[in-house]
Structure formats: C-alpha cells, structure tokens
Design a protein around this motif. Structure first.
Motif, PDB file in Angstrom:
ATOM      1  N   GLU A 225     -53.883 -60.075 -52.367  1.00 18.98           N
ATOM      2  CA  GLU A 225     -53.880 -61.174 -53.330  1.00 18.98           C
ATOM      3  C   GLU A 225     -54.616 -60.794 -54.613  1.00 18.98           C
TER       4      GLU A 225
ATOM      5  N   TYR B 279     -52.383 -58.603 -56.539  1.00 18.71           N
ATOM      6  CA  TYR B 279     -51.282 -59.428 -57.035  1.00 18.71           C
ATOM      7  C   TYR B 279     -51.674 -60.085 -58.363  1.00 18.71           C
TER       8      TYR B 279
ATOM      9  N   LEU C  48     -50.091 -56.847 -60.717  1.00 22.41           N
ATOM     10  CA  LEU C  48     -48.667 -57.174 -60.804  1.00 22.41           C
ATOM     11  C   LEU C  48     -48.263 -57.758 -62.154  1.00 22.41           C
TER      12      LEU C  48
ATOM     13  N   CYS D 151     -42.049 -61.326 -60.268  1.00 18.02           N
ATOM     14  CA  CYS D 151     -43.231 -61.592 -59.444  1.00 18.02           C
ATOM     15  C   CYS D 151     -43.016 -62.864 -58.636  1.00 18.02           C
TER      16      CYS D 151
ATOM     17  N   PHE E 213     -47.256 -65.839 -54.761  1.00 20.07           N
ATOM     18  CA  PHE E 213     -48.043 -65.212 -53.710  1.00 20.07           C
ATOM     19  C   PHE E 213     -47.893 -65.958 -52.388  1.00 20.07           C
TER      20      PHE E 213
END
Length: 189
Positions: free
Chosen positions: A12, A15, A19, A28, A31
């Motif tokens: 996470e 991310y 990302l 994307c 999450f």
C-alpha cells in the motif's frame, strides 16, 4: 539483485508513493481491489532490490493456482535507473522466479495507436521485446484503454488462443461480474 515479497502494508505504501509517478492514473486500479486480490491469495507484489536492500524495481503479478500463465500487472524500474539495464535484469530474475510455476508471464502495454504518447508506448513495447518477450496477436480493451498483449516465456510458450483463454480467466478474478461485462474485451484469441 534480489526479490522480496511485499507485505500488504508495504504494498500500500508503494502504491501511494510510486505508482502515481510510474503509471497513468487510468491504469492505477483502486487499492481496495489490490487488497481484495491479496486477501484472495492471487496477487504477488514483489520488490526487486540490490544487495543492500535498496529498491531497484517492483513487479506485481496476478497468479492463479494451477494456471500456466500469470499477468504482470505493474512493473516499474526506479526513475533514476531507467536505461541502465536494471529493467532487463529484473525481468530475467522474474522469469527465473516464476519458471517452476508458470510458462508465460503476460504483459499488457498501452497500444501505440491510442496511447497519449505513441512514442513512449512504442519504446515500452520495444524494451519488452528486447528483454525476451514476444508479441502476440492479442489485444485487450480494459475500461476504455487499449493494450497490446505480449508474452514473456518463463518455461515455455503457448499459442495465442491458449494465452487469450488464460488471460480471460485472470480477468474474471481481477474484475468480477458484473463489472467486467462490456468493460474488459479481448481481441485476436
């Protein structure tokens, strides 16, 4: 170079920090979807590091038990290392890592005909081809974005029709009904 499997918390963090810098916002996924796949045991977020543990690249895959292919969902090399050979070495390490479990690692790359920057899309595809991937006749359209599908052989390779069937199975887990209907389309298989 070493491979480390990321914990959900580390995944996470990456991310949110990497990302958005490495991928267009349209690519994307939320999450919450990644967390769902992690909890289902089919998502493998890997970090590729140097011997001191510094991040060089990351590669996140969707791997279904008993399936001969996996999908490289996200792959990025640290910005300051791009063009240095790290990406090619990372892909070779991934091939070796997955060789006992899958025969093909599928890659979806923005199709140059519809990419915001066609030159970047062509360079990205060229990188994967030089690193040992093969072009397939497959394409996908996922939530409006068009992708060329490449295959990175890990221990063999299958005909495009088989790869298409397995890519469909991967997407059924990634984007369950009814969300995939009309939003995830495959061509050429």
């Amino acid at each position: 170079m070493q491979i480390k499997r990321l914990s959900p918390a580390d995944c996470e963090e990456l991310y949110h920090t990497a990302l958005p810098r490495d991928f267009p916002a349209a690519e994307c996924k939320p999450f919450a979807e990644i967390r769902r796949l992690l909890e289902a045991g089919v998502y493998e977020p890997l970090l590729l590091t140097d011997d001191a543990g510094a991040r060089l690249a990351y590669a996140w895959q969707v791997v279904l038990p008993g399936q001969r292919t996996a999908l490289l969902d996200y792959f990025a090399v640290r910005c300051d290392l791009r063009g240095s050979g790290v990406g090619t070495a990372a892909l070779q390490l991934l091939r070796d890592y997955y060789a006992l479990r899958v025969q093909d690692l599928l890659l979806e790359c923005e199709h140059p005909a519809e990419a915001p920057d066609p030159a970047v899309a062509r360079r990205r595809i060229g990188f994967y081809l030089r690193a040992g991937a093969r072009a397939t006749a497959l394409e996908s359209r996922v939530f409006g974005s068009r992708y060329a599908v490449l295959s990175l052989p890990c221990g063999g390779t299958a005909p495009d029709a088989v790869l298409c069937k397995e890519l469909r199975a991967l997407y059924k887990v990634m984007v369950p009904e009814p969300y995939c209907r009309g939003r995830v389309i495959f061509y050429g298989g």
